[in-house]
Design a protein around this motif. Structure first.
Motif, short mmCIF file in Angstrom:
data_model
loop_
_atom_site.label_atom_id
_atom_site.label_comp_id
_atom_site.label_asym_id
_atom_site.label_seq_id
_atom_site.Cartn_x
_atom_site.Cartn_y
_atom_site.Cartn_z
N ALA A 21 13.66 5.08 -1.81
CA ALA A 21 12.36 5.42 -1.22
C ALA A 21 12.52 6.44 -0.11
O ALA A 21 11.69 7.36 0.03
CB ALA A 21 11.68 4.15 -0.68
N VAL A 22 13.58 6.33 0.68
CA VAL A 22 13.84 7.30 1.75
C VAL A 22 14.12 8.67 1.16
O VAL A 22 13.59 9.68 1.63
CB VAL A 22 15.02 6.82 2.62
N ALA A 23 14.96 8.72 0.13
CA ALA A 23 15.30 10.01 -0.48
C ALA A 23 14.05 10.71 -1.00
O ALA A 23 13.86 11.92 -0.77
CB ALA A 23 16.30 9.79 -1.62
N GLY A 213 7.36 -6.32 3.25
CA GLY A 213 7.11 -4.91 3.37
C GLY A 213 7.50 -4.19 2.09
O GLY A 213 8.15 -4.76 1.21
N SER A 214 7.11 -2.94 1.99
CA SER A 214 7.49 -2.12 0.84
C SER A 214 8.56 -1.12 1.27
O SER A 214 8.62 -0.72 2.44
CB SER A 214 6.28 -1.37 0.29
N ALA A 219 10.57 3.69 4.58
CA ALA A 219 10.88 5.11 4.44
C ALA A 219 10.04 5.96 5.38
O ALA A 219 10.51 6.98 5.91
CB ALA A 219 10.69 5.56 2.99
N ALA A 220 8.79 5.56 5.60
CA ALA A 220 7.91 6.33 6.49
C ALA A 220 8.48 6.36 7.91
O ALA A 220 8.39 7.38 8.61
CB ALA A 220 6.52 5.72 6.50
N VAL A 223 11.45 8.84 7.87
CA VAL A 223 10.97 10.22 7.84
C VAL A 223 10.48 10.66 9.21
O VAL A 223 10.73 11.80 9.64
CB VAL A 223 9.86 10.38 6.78
N PHE A 224 9.80 9.78 9.91
CA PHE A 224 9.36 10.11 11.27
C PHE A 224 10.56 10.43 12.16
O PHE A 224 10.57 11.44 12.88
CB PHE A 224 8.55 8.96 11.88
N LEU A 225 11.57 9.57 12.13
CA LEU A 225 12.75 9.79 12.97
C LEU A 225 13.52 11.03 12.57
O LEU A 225 14.20 11.64 13.40
CB LEU A 225 13.66 8.55 12.91
N ALA A 226 13.42 11.41 11.30
CA ALA A 226 14.12 12.61 10.83
C ALA A 226 13.35 13.89 11.11
O ALA A 226 13.90 14.98 10.96
CB ALA A 226 14.36 12.49 9.32
#
Length: 246
Positions: A21-23, A213-214, A219-220, A223-226
């Motif tokens: 999900a992160v990818a 959680g999903s 992943a959201a 993405v914010f931290l990235a």
């Protein structure tokens, strides 16, 4: 949004679950993404196809997180083939439970090698390769904040160790504008810990929000931290756990 256009990322253990999900979420925001996988080459290929569907470059690298040399080589390959490295997500991990007196030393070594040493090795290998202003994100666990029952000592120890690693990295890399943060998920609906599994009811009982959680919700946070909006956030923990620690 496309605030990660031109960025390159490596997600360890990125072929399934939270890592997958992160990818995909990073690719959706414009990043080129490499993932490591252990055995599921078909699943890794499916994730790189999703990355490419968003217009980015995808790369799947077979590497055992417990093998320090293979993992360091994967970091080097990701940088070389993607033309640089901006984001490292230390996601590869294993879950384990069992009575304290019954856990063999071999299991202790295995869990610490994958959950702790691998994060150190990948971060060490990435430190000289990340561009200035880069990002490291570690996937921890809500168990590092609150162990709600017996049998979780080894897992809690392994995930709590990431907090110390994270704080050290934040100091070591700050001069170059590279940040390091931990995301602590709560019970998340994955193949490793399904929302309809035999242990799900007991886990939900510890939550304020009565559901798992999903992977996309975790992943959201990554993405914010990235992304550019998190440039002043380092050495911190972002907990996405449905109130597990409340």
């Amino acid at each position: 949004m496309s605030d990660l256009n031109g960025k390159t990322a490596l997600v360890t253990g990125g072929s399934r679950g939270i890592g997958a999900a992160v990818a995909v979420a990073l690719a959706e925001r414009g990043a080129d993404v490499a993932v490591t996988y252990l055995q599921a080459a078909d699943e890794a290929a499916a994730i790189t196809s999703k990355v490419e569907a968003y217009g980015g470059r995808g790369l799947a690298i077979q590497a055992d997180a417990a093998d320090a040399e293979a993992l360091a080589a994967a970091v080097a390959r990701a940088e070389e083939e993607l033309g640089g490295l901006d984001i490292l997500v230390n996601n590869a991990g294993v879950g384990t439970t069992g009575p304290l007196t019954d856990v063999p030393l071999a299991e202790v070594d295995r869990v610490l090698a994958i959950n702790v040493r691998a994060a150190y090795v990948a971060s060490q290998a990435a430190a000289s390769r990340l561009r200035d202003g880069g990002r490291i994100v570690h996937i921890g666990s809500c168990i590092s904040n609150r162990a709600t029952g017996p049998g979780m000592t080894l897992y809690a120890m392994s995930k709590t160790a990431l907090i110390g690693l994270n704080k050290g990295l934040a100091r070591d890399l700050a001069e170059r504008g590279i940040t390091s943060n931990v995301v602590n998920p709560g019970p998340t609906d994955t193949a490793m810990n399904p929302a309809d599994g035999p242990y799900a009811q007991a886990q939900r009982a510890a939550l304020a929000i009565d559901r798992f959680g999903s992977p996309a919700e975790v992943a959201a946070a990554v993405v914010f931290l990235a992304g550019p909006d998190a440039s002043y956030l380092t050495g911190s923990e972002l907990t996405i756990d449905g109130g597990h620690s409340a």
